[in-house]
Write a protein that holds these residues in place. Structure first.
Motif, short mmCIF file in Angstrom:
data_model
loop_
_atom_site.label_atom_id
_atom_site.label_comp_id
_atom_site.label_asym_id
_atom_site.label_seq_id
_atom_site.Cartn_x
_atom_site.Cartn_y
_atom_site.Cartn_z
N UNK A 77 12.97 31.40 68.05
CA UNK A 77 11.80 31.05 68.13
C UNK A 77 11.34 30.14 67.31
N UNK A 78 10.57 28.88 67.34
CA UNK A 78 9.95 28.02 66.49
C UNK A 78 8.75 27.33 66.55
N UNK A 79 8.20 27.11 65.42
CA UNK A 79 6.97 26.22 65.12
C UNK A 79 7.49 24.84 65.22
N UNK A 80 7.18 23.98 66.02
CA UNK A 80 7.84 22.69 66.06
C UNK A 80 7.16 21.85 65.17
N UNK A 81 5.97 22.10 64.90
CA UNK A 81 5.23 21.31 63.99
C UNK A 81 5.88 20.75 62.88
N UNK A 82 5.94 19.16 62.60
CA UNK A 82 6.46 18.61 61.85
C UNK A 82 8.16 18.27 61.95
N UNK A 83 8.57 18.94 63.04
CA UNK A 83 10.05 18.67 63.18
C UNK A 83 10.26 17.67 64.31
N UNK A 84 11.38 17.12 64.10
CA UNK A 84 11.80 15.91 64.89
C UNK A 84 12.29 16.32 66.35
N UNK A 85 11.92 17.54 66.70
CA UNK A 85 12.44 18.16 67.96
C UNK A 85 13.53 19.09 67.88
N UNK B 93 14.03 20.47 73.27
CA UNK B 93 12.51 20.13 73.07
C UNK B 93 12.33 18.97 72.23
N UNK B 94 11.17 18.29 72.46
CA UNK B 94 10.71 17.16 71.96
C UNK B 94 10.16 17.41 70.33
N UNK B 95 9.86 16.55 69.69
CA UNK B 95 9.07 16.59 68.43
C UNK B 95 7.90 17.08 68.45
N UNK B 96 7.50 18.04 67.76
CA UNK B 96 6.08 18.86 67.94
C UNK B 96 6.27 19.96 69.12
N UNK B 97 7.16 20.23 69.82
CA UNK B 97 7.03 21.06 70.88
C UNK B 97 7.56 22.48 70.19
N UNK B 98 7.16 23.64 70.69
CA UNK B 98 7.49 24.82 70.17
C UNK B 98 8.27 25.77 71.02
N UNK C 84 2.32 16.76 72.69
CA UNK C 84 3.65 17.72 72.37
C UNK C 84 2.88 18.94 71.84
N UNK C 85 1.86 19.07 70.84
CA UNK C 85 1.86 20.29 70.14
C UNK C 85 1.26 21.24 70.87
N UNK C 86 0.74 21.26 72.34
CA UNK C 86 0.54 22.30 72.93
C UNK C 86 1.37 22.98 73.72
N UNK C 87 2.75 22.24 73.70
CA UNK C 87 3.67 22.84 74.52
C UNK C 87 4.66 23.89 73.91
N UNK C 88 5.03 25.02 74.67
CA UNK C 88 5.89 26.02 74.37
C UNK C 88 6.91 26.37 75.32
N UNK C 89 8.22 26.27 74.80
CA UNK C 89 9.21 26.88 75.75
C UNK C 89 9.18 28.53 75.80
N UNK C 90 8.92 29.02 77.03
CA UNK C 90 8.72 30.52 76.73
C UNK C 90 9.86 31.35 77.14
N UNK C 91 10.49 31.02 78.03
CA UNK C 91 11.61 31.94 78.49
C UNK C 91 12.77 31.04 79.23
N UNK C 92 13.91 31.62 79.35
CA UNK C 92 14.99 31.03 79.82
C UNK C 92 15.67 31.95 80.60
N UNK C 93 15.80 32.13 82.08
CA UNK C 93 16.62 33.07 82.81
C UNK C 93 17.83 32.37 83.01
N UNK C 94 18.88 33.69 82.95
CA UNK C 94 20.40 33.30 83.25
C UNK C 94 20.72 34.38 84.40
N UNK C 95 21.85 34.02 85.21
CA UNK C 95 22.01 34.85 86.51
C UNK C 95 22.39 36.28 86.11
N UNK C 96 23.32 36.62 85.18
CA UNK C 96 23.08 38.13 84.89
C UNK C 96 22.98 38.28 83.48
N UNK C 97 22.68 39.61 83.18
CA UNK C 97 22.24 40.04 81.91
C UNK C 97 23.68 39.78 80.96
N UNK C 98 23.58 38.99 79.89
CA UNK C 98 25.05 38.83 79.15
C UNK C 98 24.93 39.95 78.16
#
Lengths: 253, 253
Positions: free
Chosen positions: A9-17, A51-56, A238-252
Motif C-alpha cells: 500500500x502507498x500514498x502516491x502523493x509526491x511520487x512519480x508513480x 500506477x501513475x504519478x499521484x495515484x495511491x 490522479x490524486x483521487x485514484x486508489x488501486x484497491x485490489x488485484x485478484x488472481x486465479x488461485x490463492x497463492x
C-alpha cells in the motif's frame, strides 16, 4: 530461485508513480532499493499495474524472483523498516514458480474518490477530486450501469496508446454516496479484467460530466460507439485514484 | 456592529496552530487576512480553543465583531475563496450581541485518532498516531471509564500551566475500535466542559500506556490523585488530534 508475491500500500502523493524513471522518485525504485538493503540482491519488482504519478494503492500486488533464504515474515518486517512511512508492505508470501503480477492477474479494482458540495473538506482534499456542483448523482449512477459489461473502451484510453485490443470486460461499477456535515462524498469503484491507460480516470471524468448535468446518461453509449478519446469527458485528476485490489486465479499459498 | 459565529474546519498539518504568533503561519492569521480582504476591516477573530501546531479541526467555532454589511452567505463564499484549500468556512451566522466563542462555550468534543497493528497504514499515518502493539484495548476502555466525571485533572495539564482551577467535568470518553485489512484503528472521543492545556493529548498518552499493557486500568485513578503531570503517561503527538464540535447554550439564530 523462489518467487514471492507482495501486497503493498502507498500514498502516491509526491511520487512519480510506480515505474522507475530517470527523473523523480518512484515506488518501484524505493521498493527495489529496500529489497537490496535487506537481501543484498538487485532484483526487478513487477507490479500488477503501473500506477501513475499521484495515484495511491491499498492493495497493489508485486512479483519478485529471488535467491534469498529469508522467510516471508522476516522479509515483510525488514522491507517495512527500509521503506519510508508512506509505503507499507502488507503481506509477503511464497508464490508458484513463474508467478508474474501483471500476466497472472485476473481482475483489478480501482476506487475513485470525489467530494462534492459548495464547500471543500480541507481534511479530504488531498484524496478526493472536489466537484462543487454535482447535481445529478442518479444520472451518474445510470451512466455507470451503461458502461458495465464487455465493450470496446477505445474512447476511454489516453490518446497515443496502442494496445492490441481495446475491448475490456468491466464486471462492475459501484457508486457509493454519503453526506457528512456540509460535505458530500462519492466513491466510484470499477472492477475489470484489464484497464487501458488512464481508463478509470477517463471513465470518471465522463461520469462526472453526467453528474454535473452537462450530459444525459445515455450519452456514454455514444461515447463508447465513437471509439475516439476526444468524444469522452476530461481525465479526472490522479490524486483521487486508489488501486484497491488485484485478484488472481488461485490463492497463492 | 454585528456579531458573527463562524464554524470552520482545517488541516493543521504544517501550521503553527490557531493563534497568531511572530514565527510561523497560523490559522487565525490567515482567517483575519481573509476577513480583511473580503471586508476591508482589520478584526480580531476569536476561536473556542487555541489548537496547537499540527492539530486539526472539523468544527472549530469562532466569534467576530464587525461593521460589515455583507450577508452571511456572501461572507462564507468570499472567505472560502480567500482561504487556502486546507482551511474551510463551513457556516457563517449572525450571533447575539456580545457572543464570545471561548467564554460562551458550554462543552467541547475532541477526537484522537490512533492506528495500531504490526504494519503502518501509509494512507492514514498523516492523521493517526501509530502504535504497533496495542495489546489491551479492553483495559484502555476500562481506564477511559474511570476518567469520566468531574475530577481534578492537574496531572493531565502541561507542566507550567497556571489555571485558577484544574477541576473539569469530562462528561464522556468514547472509545471506538475497528479493523480494516491488516490495520487496526482506534478513536478516542473526549467531551468536557473545558480542557486544560494539552489535556486530551495527556489523557490519550496515559490511556495508551494501559492499552500497551504497561499499566493496569486502575493506575489512572492513582494518576488523578497525584495531581502532578509527571505521574501521567506521555503526551500523544499533535497530528492525531481533531477538534470535532463546540456546543453553546442556545442555537444562535
Amino acid at each position: 530461485m523462489q518467487f514471492f508475491k507482495l501486497i503493498i500500500a502507498y500514498d502516491g502523493t509526491g511520487y512519480s508513480g510506480w515505474q522507475v524513471q530517470p527523473n523523480g522518485v518512484t515506488i518501484q525504485q524505493l521498493l527495489e532499493e529496500a529489497w537490496h538493503e535487506v537481501t543484498g540482491e538487485s532484483v526487478r519488482i513487477m507490479a500488477s499495474g503501473r500506477t501513475d504519478a499521484g495515484v495511491h494503492a491499498e492493495g497493489q500486488v508485486c512479483s519478485v524472483e529471488s535467491a534469498t533464504s529469508l522467510d516471508c515474515l522476516t522479509l515483510e518486517r525488514a522491507l517495512n523498516a527500509s521503506c519510508p512511512d508512506n509505503i507499507s508492505i502488507l503481506q509477503v508470501n511464497f508464490a508458484d514458480a513463474g508467478f508474474h503480477a501483471i500476466r497472472d492477474a485476473v481482475q483489478k479494482t480501482y476506487r475513485y474518490q470525489i467530494q462534492f458540495g459548495r464547500i471543500r473538506d480541507p481534511l479530504q482534499c488531498q484524496w478526493r477530486w472536489f466537484i462543487p456542483s454535482l447535481v445529478d448523482v442518479a444520472g451518474l449512477e445510470q451512466a455507470a450501469r451503461l458502461l458495465e459489461g464487455e465493450h470496446d473502451f477505445a474512447s476511454f484510453q489516453a490518446s497515443g496508446s496502442d494496445r492490441k485490443t481495446t475491448i475490456r470486460n468491466v464486471s462492475q461499477i459501484r457508486v457509493n454516496q454519503w453526506q457528512r456535515s456540509v460535505f458530500g462524498y462519492l466513491d466510484i469503484e470499477v472492477t475489470a479484467n484489464g484497464f487501458l491507460y488512464n481508463m478509470v480516470r477517463n471513465i470518471v471524468g465522463t461520469l462526472v460530466a453526467v453528474g454535473q448535468g452537462k450530459r444525459q446518461p445515455e450519452w456514454v453509449l455514444q461515447v463508447l460507439e465513437q471509439k475516439d478519446r476526444t468524444f469522452a469527458g476530461p481525465t479526472a485528476p490522479a490524486h483521487g485514484l486508489f488501486l484497491v485490489r488485484v485478484d488472481y486465479h488461485e490463492p497463492l499459498n
